[in-house]
Design an enzyme around this catalytic site. Structure first.
Site, PDB file in Angstrom:
ATOM      1  N   GLY A  95       0.778  -1.234   0.000  1.00  0.00           N
ATOM      2  CA  GLY A  95       0.000   0.000   0.000  1.00  0.00           C
ATOM      3  C   GLY A  95       0.807   1.280   0.000  1.00  0.00           C
ATOM      4  O   GLY A  95       0.239   2.367   0.032  1.00  0.00           O
TER       5      GLY A  95
ATOM      6  N   GLY B 194       2.616   2.614  -2.429  1.00  0.00           N
ATOM      7  CA  GLY B 194       2.386   3.382  -3.662  1.00  0.00           C
ATOM      8  C   GLY B 194       1.142   4.242  -3.543  1.00  0.00           C
ATOM      9  O   GLY B 194       1.139   5.411  -3.939  1.00  0.00           O
TER      10      GLY B 194
ATOM     11  N   ASP C 240       2.280  10.205 -16.727  1.00  0.00           N
ATOM     12  CA  ASP C 240       2.522   9.390 -17.915  1.00  0.00           C
ATOM     13  C   ASP C 240       2.751   7.971 -17.414  1.00  0.00           C
ATOM     14  O   ASP C 240       3.868   7.584 -17.076  1.00  0.00           O
ATOM     15  CB  ASP C 240       3.733   9.902 -18.708  1.00  0.00           C
TER      16      ASP C 240
ATOM     17  N   TYR D 242      -3.209   3.451 -11.523  1.00  0.00           N
ATOM     18  CA  TYR D 242      -3.725   4.827 -11.567  1.00  0.00           C
ATOM     19  C   TYR D 242      -5.221   4.857 -11.843  1.00  0.00           C
ATOM     20  O   TYR D 242      -5.949   5.670 -11.270  1.00  0.00           O
ATOM     21  CB  TYR D 242      -2.943   5.656 -12.584  1.00  0.00           C
TER      22      TYR D 242
END
Length: 173
Positions: free
Chosen positions: A98, A100, A126, A135
């Site tokens: 977790g 990240g 990007d 993401y």
């Protein structure tokens, strides 16, 4: 664990995310980009003196034509301020725990502050092909890619998270 801006004396040599490009940037270029060239700021997650992960951010802008269609009619016809998440990586021994997500939430709070102090319509990253799902799980949506890639080195996918979504995420946390 604390998250703070990279300090010149932080030991970056033992950090290994498993991605040679992210490791090389952090070990060789993050410091000079931050302290000498003023191109961005790298924030580190630390356990004592050990770097567990990092996120590098820089201010930027996005053209209205690059914005999601649903947002274009509400915004001006000029470059719009964003916070660009240039890099995010976690040391291999702590991947999958977790961190990240914690680093990303830290970046979203930076964008929130930027919006209130300077102006910011959202965050752009990007995303490497292997990180698109990560993401997307936080609400980032793909933008139309401008450049292509090759099979051996696929191009990153630009992704956007609006300030409205960032505000909602911060209020939930």
């Amino acid at each position: 664990m604390e998250i703070r801006a990279l300090a010149a004396g932080d030991d970056r040599s033992s950090f290994h995310s498993g991605d040679p490009d992210l490791d090389r940037f952090f070990q060789k270029y993050a410091g000079q980009n931050q302290f000498r060239h003023f191109l961005g700021v790298t924030y580190v997650a630390l356990d004592g003196n050990r770097v567990l992960g990092y996120a590098t951010v820089a201010p930027g802008d996005i053209e209205i034509d690059d914005m999601p269609n649903s947002m274009r009619k509400r915004l001006g016809l000029y470059p719009l301020p964003i916070l660009r998440l240039a890099r995010l990586a976690v040391d291999e021994p702590v991947q999958g725990q977790g961190l990240g997500g914690k680093l990303l939430h830290f970046v979203l709070r930076l964008a929130f502050r930027m919006a209130n102090e300077l102006g910011c319509v959202g965050v752009v990253v990007d995303a490497k092909p292997g990180a698109i799902g990560f993401y997307a799980g936080f609400g980032f949506i793909p933008l139309e890619a401008v450049e292509g890639g090759s099979e051996t080195r696929p191009a990153p996918v630009p992704m956007f998270l609006s300030m409205r979504a960032i505000t909602a995420a911060i209020e939930e946390a």
